[in-house]
Write an enzyme that holds these catalytic residues in place. Structure first.
Site, PDB file in Angstrom:
ATOM      1  CB  ALA A  69     -16.961  10.087   0.583  1.00 46.52           C
ATOM      2  CG  ASP A 109      -1.732   1.122   1.226  1.00 48.69           C
ATOM      3  OD1 ASP A 109      -2.486   1.372   0.199  1.00 48.69           O
ATOM      4  OD2 ASP A 109      -2.048   1.925   2.313  1.00 48.69           O
ATOM      5  CD  GLU A 163      -4.396  14.958   4.884  1.00 52.80           C
ATOM      6  OE1 GLU A 163      -4.978  15.092   5.943  1.00 52.80           O
ATOM      7  OE2 GLU A 163      -4.338  13.975   4.202  1.00 52.80           O
ATOM      8  CG  ASP A 168      -4.798  -1.359   8.130  1.00 50.79           C
ATOM      9  OD1 ASP A 168      -5.193  -1.460   7.067  1.00 50.79           O
ATOM     10  OD2 ASP A 168      -4.264  -0.324   8.656  1.00 50.79           O
TER      11      ASP A 168
END
Length: 692
Positions: free
Chosen positions: A382, A310, A351, A526
């Site tokens: 989203a 990843d 961020e 994970d």
């Protein structure tokens, strides 16, 4: 305490216990599992019988007694190598047992707390844990967030966060809650918890031989049978030679000599060390805080030739940071920075915080009293793919600031009757090509500019991938980023291939495609959405911080939850295979050398004259003192070399990231040539000491 205990080879407690266990392993039911050493044990018993028969008949032979003693030492040293490897695992298991205490659990029963013992909990029960409570069993957080001390498992003192609804929901029995309150659903039956499985694994109770070990055992057994047939026929050849030369038949080979010869010629060295090599492979992984569910998994890691990694948190640091502001035409950089900071004041993501800090550091723009502006912050979703703030000025006018993806801001501006400048689109495309993440900032219908976010590639990762490439391993980066960003990061990190905008289905499909092409695939993950890929991969490493589904699907668990650990696992697997190959090469080369050392020495008397020296003495290149000293020297060397190689079997040969061809050449030069030379030197020195 950590699972990393004082398991040094020279730990007195481990050595003493291993010495006791090496005697206990003389049990035929245990000894038969190692065919090569079992043959040595049978030879030792027969020689012992011959010695006692000689004593009772008044025909005692010190030569036979010495052979008998050293044959038993050979068996005991082989058992000792396995016992000391098991002892290191048992020491680690003991430390885990100390961490497992009889705890009380606060079970939820019809919304009421009931105090029960942890051993009474069943799968599916709900328990509550608050600050100071020991988590009673393995489970998943279904409500709340808390700091958890997992030092009993990982050895790391820093607490970790466990929360519901994400990929950090799994908790382990025996760890301790140090803040807040969480509800936990129990996911394991008693006796099958994570710590229970760890104890069983490190003790080796459930360890099974891997396919390569089985194949090698068959090879060693085959070689032993071949040498057995060769040794059995020797008395007939010697009898014919003695008869032809007129020498007495009493010079023929005795049974103790034949047994000693057989033990020296069969591959006892690797036979005595094979089990220790496999056990120590699991031990070396455990020292790196990785639990392997089987030796097969470690062995497969050594054969992996495709790694799926990843991007976020594995190849990159994982937190995208604001590094620059790029203003649009007729917009000052200070205005862009001020708007970007204002829109990020309530953004608690890494961020968002980095944008606030960058504006403060570059332009000294401080936070403001947002309640005076009647500000309403718009969180990121989203669906909208942007966040920002709506505020009212002192004049009473309303304004909307948004930051987000270029497509989302383009739609936002157009809905406010504005337009999206081409130069901003060019900046967005250029940043994407560089591997950065562009965030566009707009106020109402006007585009103010772009925030340059960059996910930093980890230091040294490119060199690690170069090492893997030297070993013939292909690296594939998996990311949800767009193709341009993925390509740039892949180039900077030095991976061989990448998958952009990857879904769980895409990961699974890619793994199956690689396996269909004959590759062994390693995967790390994970989350619950990673579970199918982890289960499909030949090596699936689940993070200990991840979900229970991920931990169950993988065949390894990384207690440190360090995504780059996959590279270390591959190195340990390759080291295991290299160690086994190196010591097998050394053992077989040893047998060849011992053959040319012993056979000529015991054949000196054939066709000999009055001085006892015959034409075959020319083959005695080592100039050994006598047939008896030659045999005894070889038997002593054969026993001692096993114990001398135990440290190498446990530590493993020095790992180097080289190709298979280079590894083979290095193996033959060091262990093949060394395996031929060492017996000549060792046997000659022992022979000199015996004859003194």
């Amino acid at each position: 305490m950590s699972t990393k205990q004082n398991t040094s080879l020279f730990n007195k407690k481990i050595l003493l216990q291993a010495a006791k266990d090496s005697v206990m392993k003389l049990n035929p039911a245990l000894q038969v599992k190692n065919p090569v050493i079992f043959i040595v044990a049978i030879g030792s018993i027969l020689t012992t019988i011959i010695v006692f028969v000689g004593i009772f008949q008044g025909n005692f032979s010190s030569f036979n007694l010495q052979i008998c003693i050293w044959l038993w030492f050979t068996v005991l040293f082989a058992n000792f190598s396995e016992a000391i490897a098991e002892g290191r695992g048992k020491a680690q298991a003991e430390s885990l047992r100390k961490n497992r205490v009889q705890t009380k659990a606060r079970k939820m029963d019809n919304k009421k707390e009931v105090s029960v013992y942890a051993t009474e909990l069943k799968k599916g029960d709900i328990v509550v844990c608050e600050s100071g409570d020991v988590i009673p069993s393995d489970g998943e957080v279904i409500e709340g967030i808390a700091s958890v001390d997992e030092s009993a498992i990982t050895g790391e003192s820093a607490p970790v966060i466990r929360e519901s609804g994400g990929d950090r929901s799994a908790v382990t029995g025996g760890t301790k809650v140090i803040s807040d309150r969480i509800l936990i659903r129990i996911t394991s039956e008693q006796g099958n918890t994570f710590i229970d499985r760890m104890i069983a694994l490190v003790e080796g109770a459930k360890r099974q031989k891997t396919p390569n070990e089985i194949a090698l055992s068959i090879l060693l057994s085959g070689l032993s049978i071949i040498f057995l047939l060769a040794v059995v026929t020797l008395p007939a050849f010697f009898s014919y030679s003695l008869s032809a030369s007129g020498l007495p038949m009493s010079n023929n080979l005795t049974l103790p000599v034949l047994i000693a010869l057989l033990v020296c010629l069969i591959p006892t060295t690797i036979g005595g060390l094979l089990s220790a090599i496999g056990i120590s492979g699991m031990d070396r992984l455990l020292q790196r805080n990785v639990i392997a569910t089987s030796g097969r998994a470690i062995e497969a890691a050594g054969d992996v030739d495709v790694l799926l990694l990843d991007k976020t948190g594995t190849i990159t640091l994982g937190n995208r940071m604001a590094t620059d502001f790029v203003p649009a035409e007729n917009v000052s950089i200070e205005e862009l920075a001020d708007a970007a900071q204002f829109a990020s004041l309530s953004d608690e993501t890494p961020e968002g915080r980095s944008i606030v800090i960058l504006a403060k550091e570059k332009f000294n723009i401080r936070g403001r009293e947002v309640h005076q502006l009647n500000a309403t912050f718009i969180p990121f979703t989203a669906q909208s793919r942007m966040s920002g703030v709506d505020y009212k000025t002192e004049e009473g006018t309303f304004h909307n600031i948004r930051k987000g993806s270029s497509e989302a801001i383009r739609t936002f501006v157009r809905n406010n009757n504005g337009f999206f400048p081409q130069n901003i689109q060019d900046v967005v495309n250029e940043l994407a090509r560089q591997g950065a993440t562009p965030l566009v900032v707009a106020e109402d219908k006007r585009v103010l500019g772009v925030i340059h976010l960059k996910d930093i590639v980890k230091g040294g990762i490119k060199q690690r991938f170069a090492e893997l490439r030297q070993m013939g391993i292909k690296t594939v980066m998996i990311t949800g980023d767009n193709a341009l960003t993925a390509a740039a990061i892949a180039a900077e990190a030095g991976v061989d291939d990448f998958m952009a905008e990857a879904t769980p289905e895409d990961k699974l499909k890619r793994i199956r495609e690689e396996q269909a092409n004959g590759h062994l695939v390693g995967m790390i993950g994970d989350g619950t959405n990673d579970a199918p890929a982890l289960a499909q991969a030949d090596i699936g490493i689940a993070m200990n911080t991840g979900t229970q589904a991920a931990r169950e699907a993988g065949n390894m668990v990384d207690l440190d939850s360090n995504p780059t650990k996959l590279i270390e696992v591959v190195e340990v697997g390759k080291q295991l295979l290299m160690t086994r190959g190196a010591l097998t090469t050394f053992s077989i080369a040893n047998d060849v050398a011992k053959y040319f050392a012993i056979i000529p020495a015991i054949a000196i008397s054939l066709y000999s004259g009055k001085n006892g020296i015959g034409p075959l003495s020319a083959l005695n290149v080592m100039n050994l003192g006598s047939p008896q000293s030659a045999i005894l020297s070889a038997v002593i060397f054969n026993a001692i070399i096993i114990i001398l190689l135990v440290p190498l079997a446990l530590r493993g040969v020095h790992y180097r990231p080289v190709s298979a061809n280079n590894a083979l050449i290095r193996n033959l030069l060091i262990f093949g040539l060394g395996g031929i030379i060492a017996p000549f030197i060792g046997i000659k020195l022992i022979d000199i000491l015996i004859n003194l």
